[in-house]
Design an enzyme around this catalytic site. Structure first.
Site, PDB file in Angstrom:
ATOM      1  N   HIS A 128       0.986  -1.207   0.058  1.00  0.00           N
ATOM      2  CA  HIS A 128       0.069   0.100   0.128  1.00  0.00           C
ATOM      3  C   HIS A 128       0.927   1.102  -0.021  1.00  0.00           C
ATOM      4  CE1 HIS A 128      -3.302  -2.678   1.198  1.00  0.00           C
ATOM      5  NE2 HIS A 128      -2.303  -3.265   1.802  1.00  0.00           N
TER       6      HIS A 128
ATOM      7  N   GLU B  76      10.369   8.838 -16.261  1.00  0.00           N
ATOM      8  CA  GLU B  76       9.031   9.567 -16.524  1.00  0.00           C
ATOM      9  C   GLU B  76       8.613   9.025 -18.148  1.00  0.00           C
ATOM     10  OE1 GLU B  76       8.532  13.559 -15.252  1.00  0.00           O
ATOM     11  OE2 GLU B  76      10.358  13.248 -14.440  1.00  0.00           O
TER      12      GLU B  76
ATOM     13  N   SER C 198      15.463  22.174 -14.676  1.00  0.00           N
ATOM     14  CA  SER C 198      14.232  23.160 -14.891  1.00  0.00           C
ATOM     15  C   SER C 198      14.652  24.419 -15.482  1.00  0.00           C
ATOM     16  CB  SER C 198      13.369  23.258 -13.444  1.00  0.00           C
ATOM     17  OG  SER C 198      12.438  24.455 -13.754  1.00  0.00           O
TER      18      SER C 198
ATOM     19  N   LYS D 110      16.164  22.049  -9.331  1.00  0.00           N
ATOM     20  CA  LYS D 110      15.696  20.813  -9.881  1.00  0.00           C
ATOM     21  C   LYS D 110      16.525  19.670 -10.508  1.00  0.00           C
ATOM     22  CE  LYS D 110      11.302  20.570 -10.436  1.00  0.00           C
ATOM     23  NZ  LYS D 110      10.286  19.701  -9.805  1.00  0.00           N
TER      24      LYS D 110
END
Ligand code: ARG
Length: 459
Positions: free
Chosen positions: A157, A291, A278, A284
């Site tokens: 979970h 992704e 970024s 970043k």
């Protein structure tokens, strides 16, 4: 101008839009080498069977060699008017060798031709997929060995469950990819029957030798039914199914990489080689490759769906709908090879942060099950009761804001008076993973042996 190849019964050429919707040369040109190999095998067989003169077969084989060279070297002009790769190659052959070219299409149709070409292409794609999967397994096994004893939280979970080792976690993916390779192998065995000689749909009256062409093209045998042979695309569906399942595996690992790279988790770090910055937020480091693997997996699933839906309503035998079989497969193949290479790169690139993993694993009472097991083994308590007692101990630790092993003995005894100090060793995460020695478990020694076994099974 009517078509060179079937112009006989046509007075004029197609509408421009007809030509556009009909043409597949834009994508099926990728089948050129398979098409040429198939035609050479066919021509040789026709001559061996005395169906065409040997001299014509020789001219055809040599001419096709020239066509192959032109295509390979980028000197070939593909024509949309010639619709597809089969007619482009044949028309050029005619320009090169003249009349004998006209004998090549004896005892053959584009229907068995395209099925053969496509099977040959998918067979190579299966082999490439197997190799790419193997490379990723090799990377995962290397890293698993390195991190065989590195403790991290195991989750259910997405809540801390029990400690596991990072090596064990990585080896889980080696198993998934191993089954992917099994599906690839199975699909290859079923695919490997040669459609050539099925002709348009019914077979042919010529005394062809289908075993000869099948063997020449590396197939195990000719297909058994001509209607099936020209209508079957389940070899492509199997490739896409195996690819889609593989895509799901890659996507899950990608998702974990994304998660592990967050400043909340910090379990791993990717170098500059596999991250991007970024344009606005200077701090970043984004795991874009992970992704994209996660995102692109959707395309492979989409390709499988596209082909399933396209095939499901088609009566036997060939329908032109089936020309739509190629793009999803080509697209899936490109996506899979890109994603597998990127994933292999990331797995080799990443470094784990054992301290961060440790902080995380200590936070979630991950050894509560070990505590309950101690109560069962040492006090003979039924597991259900031990679960209850442990729950109360966890609550006590939560109230004090400490971990289970930081609780004073008196606090433990307040819940269960029979608890003694020798409970403490089982409460460490190291002891917990080391105790998981059941076959397939996460004990570091077992993980080291599992990595070695995986090397032998898969590489
Ligand atoms: N370009 C066609 C395809 O990809 C080749 C087969 C054409 N056959 C036909 N009967 N029109 O499916």
């Amino acid at each position: 101008r009517s078509n060179e190849l079937w112009g006989g019964r046509f007075a004029r050429g197609p509408a421009e839009i007809m030509e556009r919707i009909n043409a597949s040369i834009g994508f099926d040109r990728r089948l050129w080498s398979q098409d040429i190999a198939g035609s050479q095998a066919h021509a040789r067989m026709l001559a061996a069977q005395g169906i065409i003169p040997a001299a014509d077969a020789d001219a055809i084989v040599a001419g096709l060699e020239q066509v192959a060279a032109e295509i390979r070297e980028g000197r070939f002009t593909f024509s949309t008017a010639l619709e597809d790769i089969h007619m482009n190659v044949e028309a050029r052959l005619k320009e090169l060798i003249g009349e004998p070219a006209g004998r090549l299409h004896t005892a053959r149709s584009r229907n068995d031709q395209v099925a053969t070409d496509f099977k040959l292409w998918v067979r190579d794609a299966l082999d490439r997929l197997d190799g790419d999967l193997r490379a990723l397994q090799a990377a995962l096994i290397d890293r698993a060995e390195e991190y065989a004893g590195t403790v991290m939280p195991g989750f259910t979970h997405l809540q801390t469950a029990q400690p596991v080792t990072f090596g064990h976690h990585l080896l889980a993916y080696v198993e998934m990819l191993g089954r992917d390779r099994g599906r690839v192998r199975d699909a290859r065995v079923r695919l490997n029957e040669c459609p050539l000689g099925s002709a348009a749909l019914a077979g042919t009256p010529y005394p062809i030798d289908r075993a000869m062409t099948a063997a020449a093209l590396g197939f195990d045998r000719p297909t058994a039914n001509s209607l099936d042979a020209v209508s079957d695309r389940d070899f492509a569906l199997e490739y896409l199914s195996a690819g889609a399942i593989c895509g799901v595996h890659l996507s899950r690992l990608a998702e974990e990489i994304v998660l592990w790279c967050t400043s909340q988790f910090r379990f791993i770090r990717l170098t500059d080689a596999f991250t991007t910055g970024s344009s606005i937020m200077p701090q970043k480091r984004n795991p874009d490759a992970a992704e994209l693997v996660r995102g692109k997996a959707g395309r492979v699933i989409g390709s499988l769906n596209a082909l399933l839906v396209m095939m499901k309503g088609l009566p036997l035998a060939y329908s032109k709908d089936m020309q739509e079989d190629k793009e999803p497969v080509f697209e899936a193949e490109e996506t899979l090879s890109l994603c597998l290479a990127a994933m292999t790169g990331m797995v080799r690139d990443l470094t784990a942060d054992p301290a961060a993993m440790r902080r995380a694993v200590e936070a979630g009472f991950p050894t509560a099950t070990d505590l309950a097991d101690w109560l069962v083994r040492r006090l003979g308590m039924p597991f259900r009761e031990a679960h209850h007692v442990t729950g109360r101990i966890v609550k006590a630790a939560e109230e004090r804001g400490c971990g289970l092993s930081d609780l004073p003995l008196e606090a433990l005894q307040a819940v269960e008076p029979r608890i003694t100090a020798d409970i403490f060793p089982v409460l460490s995460v190291e002891a917990s993973v080391a105790s998981r020695t059941s076959p397939g478990g996460t004990a570091p020694d077992l993980v080291r042996r599992a990595a070695q076994a995986a090397r032998e099974r898969f590489l």
